[in-house]
Design a protein around this motif. Sequence first.
Motif, PDB file in Angstrom:
ATOM      1  N   GLU A  31     -13.942   8.250  -1.014  1.00 36.05           N
ATOM      2  CA  GLU A  31     -13.710   9.689  -1.063  1.00 36.05           C
ATOM      3  C   GLU A  31     -12.326   9.995  -1.611  1.00 36.05           C
ATOM      4  O   GLU A  31     -11.392   9.214  -1.448  1.00 36.05           O
ATOM      5  CB  GLU A  31     -13.816  10.305   0.329  1.00 36.05           C
ATOM      6  CG  GLU A  31     -15.168  10.207   0.965  1.00 36.05           C
ATOM      7  CD  GLU A  31     -15.224  10.897   2.320  1.00 36.05           C
ATOM      8  OE1 GLU A  31     -14.335  11.737   2.621  1.00 36.05           O
ATOM      9  OE2 GLU A  31     -16.148  10.595   3.085  1.00 36.05           O
ATOM     10  N   ALA A  32     -12.226  11.166  -2.261  1.00 35.84           N
ATOM     11  CA  ALA A  32     -10.942  11.721  -2.690  1.00 35.84           C
ATOM     12  C   ALA A  32     -11.015  13.226  -2.475  1.00 35.84           C
ATOM     13  O   ALA A  32     -12.061  13.831  -2.690  1.00 35.84           O
ATOM     14  CB  ALA A  32     -10.674  11.398  -4.155  1.00 35.84           C
ATOM     15  N   ASP A  33      -9.904  13.830  -2.041  1.00 34.20           N
ATOM     16  CA  ASP A  33      -9.942  15.268  -1.788  1.00 34.20           C
ATOM     17  C   ASP A  33      -9.295  16.109  -2.875  1.00 34.20           C
ATOM     18  O   ASP A  33      -9.186  17.331  -2.740  1.00 34.20           O
ATOM     19  CB  ASP A  33      -9.358  15.603  -0.413  1.00 34.20           C
ATOM     20  CG  ASP A  33      -7.884  15.282  -0.287  1.00 34.20           C
ATOM     21  OD1 ASP A  33      -7.268  14.831  -1.268  1.00 34.20           O
ATOM     22  OD2 ASP A  33      -7.332  15.511   0.804  1.00 34.20           O
ATOM     23  N   ASN A  34      -8.879  15.466  -3.983  1.00 32.34           N
ATOM     24  CA  ASN A  34      -8.324  16.222  -5.108  1.00 32.34           C
ATOM     25  C   ASN A  34      -8.400  15.381  -6.379  1.00 32.34           C
ATOM     26  O   ASN A  34      -8.686  14.180  -6.330  1.00 32.34           O
ATOM     27  CB  ASN A  34      -6.883  16.667  -4.819  1.00 32.34           C
ATOM     28  CG  ASN A  34      -5.965  15.490  -4.567  1.00 32.34           C
ATOM     29  OD1 ASN A  34      -5.777  14.625  -5.414  1.00 32.34           O
ATOM     30  ND2 ASN A  34      -5.388  15.446  -3.359  1.00 32.34           N
ATOM     31  N   GLY A  35      -8.132  16.015  -7.503  1.00 35.14           N
ATOM     32  CA  GLY A  35      -8.248  15.332  -8.785  1.00 35.14           C
ATOM     33  C   GLY A  35      -7.270  14.181  -8.951  1.00 35.14           C
ATOM     34  O   GLY A  35      -7.634  13.126  -9.465  1.00 35.14           O
ATOM     35  N   ALA A  36      -6.043  14.374  -8.524  1.00 35.68           N
ATOM     36  CA  ALA A  36      -5.040  13.322  -8.666  1.00 35.68           C
ATOM     37  C   ALA A  36      -5.431  12.063  -7.895  1.00 35.68           C
ATOM     38  O   ALA A  36      -5.301  10.942  -8.398  1.00 35.68           O
ATOM     39  CB  ALA A  36      -3.678  13.828  -8.206  1.00 35.68           C
ATOM     40  N   GLU A  37      -5.929  12.243  -6.681  1.00 32.64           N
ATOM     41  CA  GLU A  37      -6.376  11.099  -5.885  1.00 32.64           C
ATOM     42  C   GLU A  37      -7.591  10.435  -6.531  1.00 32.64           C
ATOM     43  O   GLU A  37      -7.710   9.208  -6.547  1.00 32.64           O
ATOM     44  CB  GLU A  37      -6.709  11.540  -4.464  1.00 32.64           C
ATOM     45  CG  GLU A  37      -7.085  10.392  -3.558  1.00 32.64           C
ATOM     46  CD  GLU A  37      -7.436  10.826  -2.143  1.00 32.64           C
ATOM     47  OE1 GLU A  37      -7.780   9.931  -1.351  1.00 32.64           O
ATOM     48  OE2 GLU A  37      -7.376  12.025  -1.819  1.00 32.64           O
ATOM     49  N   ALA A  38      -8.483  11.237  -7.097  1.00 32.13           N
ATOM     50  CA  ALA A  38      -9.669  10.683  -7.774  1.00 32.13           C
ATOM     51  C   ALA A  38      -9.272   9.787  -8.929  1.00 32.13           C
ATOM     52  O   ALA A  38      -9.868   8.725  -9.135  1.00 32.13           O
ATOM     53  CB  ALA A  38     -10.566  11.819  -8.272  1.00 32.13           C
ATOM     54  N   ILE A  39      -8.261  10.192  -9.670  1.00 36.50           N
ATOM     55  CA  ILE A  39      -7.809   9.398 -10.817  1.00 36.50           C
ATOM     56  C   ILE A  39      -7.316   8.035 -10.362  1.00 36.50           C
ATOM     57  O   ILE A  39      -7.582   7.029 -11.011  1.00 36.50           O
ATOM     58  CB  ILE A  39      -6.738  10.168 -11.612  1.00 36.50           C
ATOM     59  CG1 ILE A  39      -7.400  11.349 -12.321  1.00 36.50           C
ATOM     60  CG2 ILE A  39      -6.012   9.264 -12.589  1.00 36.50           C
ATOM     61  CD1 ILE A  39      -6.444  12.353 -12.901  1.00 36.50           C
ATOM     62  N   THR A  40      -6.654   7.978  -9.211  1.00 36.24           N
ATOM     63  CA  THR A  40      -6.163   6.685  -8.717  1.00 36.24           C
ATOM     64  C   THR A  40      -7.281   5.792  -8.204  1.00 36.24           C
ATOM     65  O   THR A  40      -7.116   4.584  -8.105  1.00 36.24           O
ATOM     66  CB  THR A  40      -5.118   6.866  -7.594  1.00 36.24           C
ATOM     67  OG1 THR A  40      -5.744   7.436  -6.448  1.00 36.24           O
ATOM     68  CG2 THR A  40      -3.964   7.741  -8.052  1.00 36.24           C
ATOM     69  N   LYS A  41      -8.454   6.387  -7.875  1.00 34.41           N
ATOM     70  CA  LYS A  41      -9.569   5.626  -7.319  1.00 34.41           C
ATOM     71  C   LYS A  41     -10.732   5.447  -8.291  1.00 34.41           C
ATOM     72  O   LYS A  41     -11.769   4.917  -7.910  1.00 34.41           O
ATOM     73  CB  LYS A  41     -10.096   6.324  -6.057  1.00 34.41           C
ATOM     74  CG  LYS A  41      -9.106   6.355  -4.917  1.00 34.41           C
ATOM     75  CD  LYS A  41      -9.696   7.035  -3.704  1.00 34.41           C
ATOM     76  CE  LYS A  41      -8.769   6.943  -2.519  1.00 34.41           C
ATOM     77  NZ  LYS A  41      -9.368   7.558  -1.317  1.00 34.41           N
ATOM     78  N   CYS A  42     -10.585   5.877  -9.530  1.00 35.21           N
ATOM     79  CA  CYS A  42     -11.738   5.913 -10.436  1.00 35.21           C
ATOM     80  C   CYS A  42     -12.162   4.552 -10.979  1.00 35.21           C
ATOM     81  O   CYS A  42     -13.302   4.393 -11.409  1.00 35.21           O
ATOM     82  CB  CYS A  42     -11.476   6.879 -11.590  1.00 35.21           C
ATOM     83  SG  CYS A  42     -10.197   6.365 -12.747  1.00 35.21           S
TER      84      CYS A  42
END
Length: 79
Positions: A31-42
């Motif tokens: 899970e990620a709660d924002n775009g910046a976090e999603a980029i680090t987990k993609c």
Amino acid sequence: MAYNVLIVDDNKEIREVVNVLLSNEGYIVNEADNGAEAITKCEAQDLIILDIMMPGMDGFKTCRRIRELTPMYLSYFLR
């Protein structure tokens, strides 16, 4: 083989519901709660479920940035 799914949404309740549904089907859920976090987990994700309406970096900007970083081939947007 279990597939890795990243759920990106600023709404915690939505992330939790989708997480439970996918986990029960055998998916490995992150899970990620924002775009910046999603980029680090993609990296190493088989599927990214991405909310469009998020504060800060919206889903469209996040999607463009992820596509620059990873070899994701298809993008679908649901309203």
